[in-house]
Design a protein around this motif. Structure first.
Motif, PDB file in Angstrom:
ATOM      1  N   SER A  69       0.815  -1.222   0.000  1.00  0.00           N
ATOM      2  CA  SER A  69       0.000   0.000   0.000  1.00  0.00           C
ATOM      3  C   SER A  69       0.845   1.267   0.000  1.00  0.00           C
ATOM      4  CB  SER A  69      -0.949   0.003   1.197  1.00  0.00           C
ATOM      5  OG  SER A  69      -0.208   0.008   2.407  1.00  0.00           O
ATOM      6  N   HIS A  70       1.977   1.243   0.721  1.00  0.00           N
ATOM      7  CA  HIS A  70       2.876   2.397   0.772  1.00  0.00           C
ATOM      8  C   HIS A  70       4.138   1.963   1.498  1.00  0.00           C
ATOM      9  CE1 HIS A  70       0.826   2.524   4.608  1.00  0.00           C
ATOM     10  NE2 HIS A  70       1.597   3.492   5.069  1.00  0.00           N
ATOM     11  N   LEU A  71       5.096   2.873   1.601  1.00  0.00           N
ATOM     12  CA  LEU A  71       6.419   2.449   2.052  1.00  0.00           C
ATOM     13  C   LEU A  71       6.748   2.819   3.497  1.00  0.00           C
ATOM     14  CD1 LEU A  71       8.522   2.828  -1.219  1.00  0.00           C
ATOM     15  CD2 LEU A  71       7.274   0.863  -0.321  1.00  0.00           C
ATOM     16  N   HIS A  72       5.754   3.060   4.344  1.00  0.00           N
ATOM     17  CA  HIS A  72       6.024   3.060   5.788  1.00  0.00           C
ATOM     18  C   HIS A  72       6.381   1.624   6.167  1.00  0.00           C
ATOM     19  CE1 HIS A  72       3.545   6.923   6.743  1.00  0.00           C
ATOM     20  NE2 HIS A  72       4.838   7.196   6.625  1.00  0.00           N
ATOM     21  N   SER A  73       7.360   1.488   7.090  1.00  0.00           N
ATOM     22  CA  SER A  73       7.909   0.146   7.299  1.00  0.00           C
ATOM     23  C   SER A  73       6.937  -0.815   7.974  1.00  0.00           C
ATOM     24  CB  SER A  73       9.230   0.216   8.060  1.00  0.00           C
ATOM     25  OG  SER A  73       9.060   0.885   9.275  1.00  0.00           O
ATOM     26  N   ASP A  74       5.851  -0.306   8.597  1.00  0.00           N
ATOM     27  CA  ASP A  74       4.853  -1.260   9.123  1.00  0.00           C
ATOM     28  C   ASP A  74       4.023  -1.877   7.985  1.00  0.00           C
ATOM     29  OD1 ASP A  74       3.718   1.436   9.029  1.00  0.00           O
ATOM     30  OD2 ASP A  74       1.932   0.627  10.003  1.00  0.00           O
ATOM     31  N   HIS A  75       4.347  -1.481   6.736  1.00  0.00           N
ATOM     32  CA  HIS A  75       3.669  -2.070   5.566  1.00  0.00           C
ATOM     33  C   HIS A  75       4.623  -2.758   4.599  1.00  0.00           C
ATOM     34  CE1 HIS A  75      -0.240  -0.345   6.667  1.00  0.00           C
ATOM     35  NE2 HIS A  75       0.556   0.532   7.286  1.00  0.00           N
ATOM     36  N   CYS A  76       5.936  -2.558   4.820  1.00  0.00           N
ATOM     37  CA  CYS A  76       6.883  -3.192   3.881  1.00  0.00           C
ATOM     38  C   CYS A  76       8.170  -3.639   4.573  1.00  0.00           C
ATOM     39  CB  CYS A  76       7.206  -2.237   2.731  1.00  0.00           C
ATOM     40  SG  CYS A  76       8.078  -0.767   3.282  1.00  0.00           S
ATOM     41  N   ALA A  81      -5.657   0.324   4.700  1.00  0.00           N
ATOM     42  CA  ALA A  81      -4.983   0.167   5.984  1.00  0.00           C
ATOM     43  C   ALA A  81      -4.457   1.487   6.515  1.00  0.00           C
ATOM     44  CB  ALA A  81      -3.836  -0.825   5.869  1.00  0.00           C
ATOM     45  N   ASP A  82      -4.101   2.393   5.646  1.00  0.00           N
ATOM     46  CA  ASP A  82      -3.619   3.703   6.063  1.00  0.00           C
ATOM     47  C   ASP A  82      -4.214   4.749   5.131  1.00  0.00           C
ATOM     48  OD1 ASP A  82      -2.157   3.499   8.353  1.00  0.00           O
ATOM     49  OD2 ASP A  82      -0.215   3.324   7.376  1.00  0.00           O
ATOM     50  N   THR A  83      -4.995   5.635   5.710  1.00  0.00           N
ATOM     51  CA  THR A  83      -5.580   6.722   4.936  1.00  0.00           C
ATOM     52  C   THR A  83      -6.036   7.790   5.919  1.00  0.00           C
ATOM     53  OG1 THR A  83      -7.199   7.295   3.213  1.00  0.00           O
ATOM     54  CG2 THR A  83      -7.950   5.806   4.937  1.00  0.00           C
ATOM     55  N   ALA A  94      -4.973   9.400   0.284  1.00  0.00           N
ATOM     56  CA  ALA A  94      -4.103  10.364   0.969  1.00  0.00           C
ATOM     57  C   ALA A  94      -3.763   9.831   2.356  1.00  0.00           C
ATOM     58  CB  ALA A  94      -4.815  11.706   1.095  1.00  0.00           C
ATOM     59  N   HIS A  95      -2.490   9.947   2.716  1.00  0.00           N
ATOM     60  CA  HIS A  95      -2.048   9.468   4.038  1.00  0.00           C
ATOM     61  C   HIS A  95      -0.906  10.381   4.466  1.00  0.00           C
ATOM     62  CE1 HIS A  95      -0.632   6.919   7.197  1.00  0.00           C
ATOM     63  NE2 HIS A  95       0.304   6.296   6.504  1.00  0.00           N
ATOM     64  N   ASP A  96       0.320   9.966   4.363  1.00  0.00           N
ATOM     65  CA  ASP A  96       1.472  10.823   4.650  1.00  0.00           C
ATOM     66  C   ASP A  96       1.781  11.632   3.388  1.00  0.00           C
ATOM     67  OD1 ASP A  96       4.022  11.880   4.994  1.00  0.00           O
ATOM     68  OD2 ASP A  96       4.739  10.137   6.124  1.00  0.00           O
TER      69      ASP A  96
HETATM   70 ZN   LIG Z   1       1.505   4.573   6.931  1.00  0.00          ZN
END
Ligand SMILES: [Zn+2]
Ligand SMILES: [Zn+2]
Length: 245
Positions: free
Chosen positions: A68-75, A168-170, A145-147
């Motif tokens: 979904s995006h590259l925050h480390s709790d997702h990758c 999961a993140d928005t 939209a998130h970070d």
């Molecule tokens: Zn995030």
């Protein structure tokens, strides 16, 4: 209504339901496995460990991974998972990325390069190439939209029971509202939510999520990416259910 509602049969199996600072609940991630084929949504720090603990990777010959995006709790465990695919499973993982999102593809490739993953350990495939599952006939990325410093996506699946929305993140409900508009039949809505409404937050407050959901869809909605016990308590008091992980 509660998180243990046995009548609810969503298509996704969850590996975790925690927010970034709630690793005891596991990073929010989910998968669908059919025979030797596995489709994984997000791969945060705790995900590889949980896949191994559940033996979810045993016998897998085709693994497709959406990020979904590259925050480390997702990758955060994606590098280890790709090494495992190469050396333990002997397969080339498929990273699912929308062909037109060239900047995002470049960011994911750069991250994997920094993880030390050679390009031939994986292939990039378009969401339209995730096929052959009985549980769903189509999979899509939808930009949200998130970070503001990074791109972030929600996901949609079309299943025999109706549409599935996953975010999961928005920090907004726009994509969920558009999904609801376009779908006469909805199988499940999986959303993140934050206990409080903090100005400038990159997350979605429970109150705003509730306000954007028609009453009839509450029984189809499951929360994930939760910050802790207080958030879960408030969510249940408001009539929300929480995914089982
Ligand atoms: Zn995030
Ligand atoms: Zn997150």
């Amino acid at each position: 209504m509660n998180g243990g509602d046995a009548s609810f049969r969503g298509p996704l199996i969850f590996l975790g339901r925690g927010a970034a600072f709630n690793p005891l609940e596991g990073n929010t991630a989910a998968y669908i496995r059919e025979e030797n084929r596995l489709f994984l949504i997000d791969c945060g720090e705790t995900v590889f460990e949980r896949l191994i603990a559940r033996q979810a990777l045993t016998g897998v010959t085709e693994l497709s991974i959406a990020i979904s995006h590259l925050h480390s709790d997702h990758c955060g465990s994606l590098g280890t998972l790709l090494y495992y695919c190469r050396f333990a499973l002997g397969i080339r993982a498929r990273i699912v990325l929308p062909r037109e999102e060239t900047a995002y593809i470049g960011s994911v490739r750069r991250l994997l390069e920094l993880f030390g993953i050679p390009e031939d350990f994986y292939s990039c495939v378009d969401p339209g190439e995730v096929a052959g599952f009985r549980a769903f006939s189509a999979f899509r990325y939808v930009k949200t939209a998130h970070d503001p410093r990074m791109e972030c996506f929600s996901f949609e699946l079309e299943t025999p029971e109706g549409g599935v929305f996953y975010s999961a993140d928005t920090c907004r409900t726009d994509e969920m509202a558009a999904f609801i508009q376009r779908h006469g039949k909805i199988a499940a809505i999986y959303m993140e939510a934050l206990e409080t409404d903090t100005p400038g937050s990159v997350h979605l407050p429970l109150d705003r999520l509730r306000a954007a959901l028609p009453d009839a869809l509450m029984e189809k909605t499951r929360l994930m990416h939760l910050s802790g016990a207080g958030c879960m308590r408030k969510a249940r008091e408001m009539g929300f259910s929480i995914v089982e992980a």
